[in-house]
Every structure is written in C-alpha cells, then in structure tokens.
Design an enzyme around this catalytic site. Sequence first.
Site, PDB file in Angstrom:
ATOM      1  CG  ASP A 281      53.881  57.758  17.308  1.00 62.19           C
ATOM      2  OD1 ASP A 281      52.670  58.221  17.553  1.00 62.19           O
ATOM      3  OD2 ASP A 281      54.395  57.141  18.170  1.00 62.19           O
TER       4      ASP A 281
ATOM      5  CG  MET B 136      49.374  61.684  20.938  1.00 66.78           C
ATOM      6  SD  MET B 136      48.817  59.619  21.290  1.00 66.78           S
ATOM      7  CE  MET B 136      48.458  59.873  23.140  1.00 66.78           C
ATOM      8  N   GLY B 137      52.757  61.706  18.479  1.00 73.04           N
ATOM      9  CA  GLY B 137      53.910  61.365  17.876  1.00 73.04           C
ATOM     10  C   GLY B 137      54.999  60.963  18.430  1.00 73.04           C
ATOM     11  NE  ARG B 138      56.531  56.554  21.692  1.00 72.39           N
ATOM     12  CZ  ARG B 138      56.055  55.916  22.997  1.00 72.39           C
ATOM     13  NH1 ARG B 138      56.718  56.162  24.087  1.00 72.39           N
ATOM     14  NH2 ARG B 138      54.928  55.026  22.995  1.00 72.39           N
TER      15      ARG B 138
ATOM     16  CB  ALA C  44      48.680  74.634  10.487  1.00 74.53           C
TER      17      ALA C  44
ATOM     18  CD  GLU D 187      53.492  62.772  22.695  1.00 80.42           C
ATOM     19  OE1 GLU D 187      53.340  62.081  21.587  1.00 80.42           O
ATOM     20  OE2 GLU D 187      53.189  62.166  23.841  1.00 80.42           O
TER      21      GLU D 187
ATOM     22  CG  HIS E  53      45.565  58.857  24.686  1.00 79.17           C
ATOM     23  ND1 HIS E  53      46.091  59.624  25.594  1.00 79.17           N
ATOM     24  CD2 HIS E  53      46.273  57.713  24.570  1.00 79.17           C
ATOM     25  CE1 HIS E  53      47.409  59.058  26.255  1.00 79.17           C
ATOM     26  NE2 HIS E  53      47.174  57.686  25.658  1.00 79.17           N
TER      27      HIS E  53
HETATM   28  O1  F6P Z   1      53.196  55.510  20.058  1.00 79.63           O
HETATM   29  C1  F6P Z   1      51.824  55.694  19.710  1.00 79.63           C
HETATM   30  C2  F6P Z   1      51.546  56.795  20.945  1.00 79.63           C
HETATM   31  O2  F6P Z   1      50.031  57.197  20.767  1.00 79.63           O
HETATM   32  C3  F6P Z   1      52.496  58.171  20.930  1.00 79.63           C
HETATM   33  O3  F6P Z   1      52.079  58.943  19.864  1.00 79.63           O
HETATM   34  C4  F6P Z   1      52.260  58.497  22.427  1.00 79.63           C
HETATM   35  O4  F6P Z   1      53.646  59.306  22.721  1.00 79.63           O
HETATM   36  C5  F6P Z   1      52.242  57.320  23.126  1.00 79.63           C
HETATM   37  O5  F6P Z   1      51.993  56.287  22.085  1.00 79.63           O
HETATM   38  C6  F6P Z   1      51.264  57.551  24.180  1.00 79.63           C
HETATM   39  O6  F6P Z   1      51.380  56.217  25.085  1.00 79.63           O
HETATM   40  P1  F6P Z   1      50.465  55.602  26.108  1.00 79.63           P
HETATM   41  O7  F6P Z   1      49.114  55.393  25.540  1.00 79.63           O
HETATM   42  O8  F6P Z   1      51.038  54.650  26.733  1.00 79.63           O
HETATM   43  O9  F6P Z   1      49.861  56.978  27.040  1.00 79.63           O
END
Ligand code: F6P
Length: 351
Positions: A126, A168-170, A185, A227, A260
């Site tokens: 992230d 992703m990136g939380r 983009a 995300e 993922h």
């Molecule tokens: O912190 C890494 C990360 O891949 C985030 O980007 C994502 O929100 C989160 O982990 C996903 O978590 P999990 O693997 O528990 O679904």
Amino acid sequence: MKRIAALTSGGDAPGMNAALHAIVKLAARQGIETLGVENGYDGLIEGRGHLLGLREVDPIGGWGGTMLGSARSRAFRTPEGRAQAARALKGCLGLVVIGGNGSLTGAHLLAQEHGVKVMGIPASIDNDIGCTATAIGVDTALNTIVSACDRISDTARAHRRVFVVEVMGRQCGYLAMAGAIASGADACLYREQGKDEDQVVAELSAMMRSSFSPERDKRRVLVIKAEGVTTPAQRIVDRLQAVVDEEIPGVTVRATVLGHLVRGGAPSYQDRMVAGRLAVGAVSGLLEGATDQMVGWQPWDSDGLKTRDPSVQRFPLSAVLERTEALLDGTSEVTQRRVALLEAHAGVLSV
Ligand code: F6P
C-alpha cells in the site's frame, strides 16, 4: 548460541522472503541463529517456529508471498496475547518484524509493555507507512498493475471501451496514483482527492465525451480507482454506461477489480534490493542494541538515525506510527505532495 527471531505479519508483500534471506545470512555470519516464527504474531503466541538454516533460505529471495506464513492476529491485540508472545521470545536477542502499519504497532507495544527488543522492516504493497519513501512490495505491485492495465488496454481498444480498474491500497491512494501515471490512464480516483460520487461521475462523463468525440476519436478510456474510494467500481460503471447509452453510442463500460492478484508474484529487482538493504539495517541495529525502531528506505535527506547504508535510516516506531497516521488523515506533507503531483498531471489525467 545467540538467537534472533523474525516474523512476517499482516498482508504479505513481494520481497518479504528477500528480507528473510538477508536476515538469516547476516545473522549466521555473526554466529547468531534465526528463529523463523510461523504465521506472524499468532505463531509467536502459539510457539510455532523453527530455526532457519542457510540451506532453507538459499532459494527464497526470488519468491513471492512469505515462506513463514502471515496472519492478522486477533489474539495479539489483547494484553494477554502480547504477554504470551513476549514469553515466547525469552532467550532471544530481539525480534525483527516485517510488515505494515498494524504489525509495526504490535512491535511497538511489545517493546513498550514487555521490553522486548524489536526492529521493524516496512513491508506493505500500500505504501502507507511513515518514515520510509517506499515499503517492500510496492514496486512489484505497481509493475503488476501496469502490466494488467496494458492487457486491459489491448482489449479495450479492440472494442472501444471504458474500463474502471480498481487497485488495492486500503485507505491509501498511492498504488492508484502511481499506477495511473505509469499506465497512461485517462483518470485516477483516489480517496485523498475528497470528491463525492456525483462529482466523480460528472467529471468522468465530461472526459468520456471529449475522448470519444470525432476530433479525439479515442478507442480506450482507462480509469484507475483506488480501493479507498468507497463507491463500488460496478456502481460507477453502471452510471457511466447510462451516460454512454444516451450520448455515445457504440461505447461500453466495464469494471475489473485487480484485488489480491497485485499482492502475488516474484519480487522486482527494486523490492529485492530494498528488502536486502533494510534487512541488513535491521539486524545491525538490533546487534548495536537499538530497539523500538524501524528501518526506513530514505535515499534523500531525512531526519532519521544514519546507518552504514546511505539510503537506510532508523526511526523510533512512535514517530513511524505518528507519521503513518498523518499520511492517512491527509495532514502529512507526503500525502499533500502526492496529491499535488496528481494535480500537476491534470492535463494528462483529466479527473
Ligand atoms: O495491506 C495490504 C492489503 O492488500 C490492502 O491493500 C488490502 O486492503 C488488504 O491488504 C486486503 O486484506 P486481506 O488480504 O486480509 O483481504
């Protein structure tokens, strides 16, 4: 024989194994054995682990994931869990924690509450950790994003399509921001820009109109969405499709959530190199008696404690956690610089 322990915790990141490889080798060189704790803090509490031999770690530097396993431990969030974890480390010189925000918070608590000697290594795709220009895994994740976007662009151009690609990136928009610039983009949506759904849809609609106008005649529109933007990608797609149906016949809109996929794969050169150098900084720090710190990748001037490696500095974990919080709540200069960078690209990334 003297011993250190190492664990990987939280979301895995490509390059964690490269860090482990360097830790075990450097420790062995000093006559110290490395206890590899399995499944993060859960394994520490349950006493699960084994001594990592040079032969075992020899091939792992180029592997994705983590050979030790990882976890987001609930038990470690309790004082009893942490006390149990500290007991399991009796006889160890210290613990190296390879992980992200939550894992480093755990390391800090172990040091504060139980006097365990800890050293953190930032690892999270992230790029949301303070006091380090990059974390292990970020570079590989971005390479994967760019390559996925290239593939999506091929099929998009074949069909005159708009793609909304979620990465992703939380809570942190870095992967979306850097990925959008690198993949050419047309727009980037990230939480830090603070736009609401209607505004985003209105701006994307205007961008689509101009992109597919007879003068511009584009065949692909690529929108990278972080995300952390809470509107689901499919909802944005549905709303854009409604606009397209009325105004731009022949164009279709699709969503792809990379999820993922972006976390796996062999680490890039940069992630292996950063991992190896941070690992050396971490083990050296512990052996010098330092504790409750993290090694950060800082190739430019910074206010950390200097190490023998000009790009590696050590920071108190309390400062790391404080700056991580500021990075996420937008008060950090780092976040402001990232947003300014994206705004500077406004001509290229129209939204
Ligand atoms: O912190 C890494 C990360 O891949 C985030 O980007 C994502 O929100 C989160 O982990 C996903 O978590 P999990 O693997 O528990 O679904």
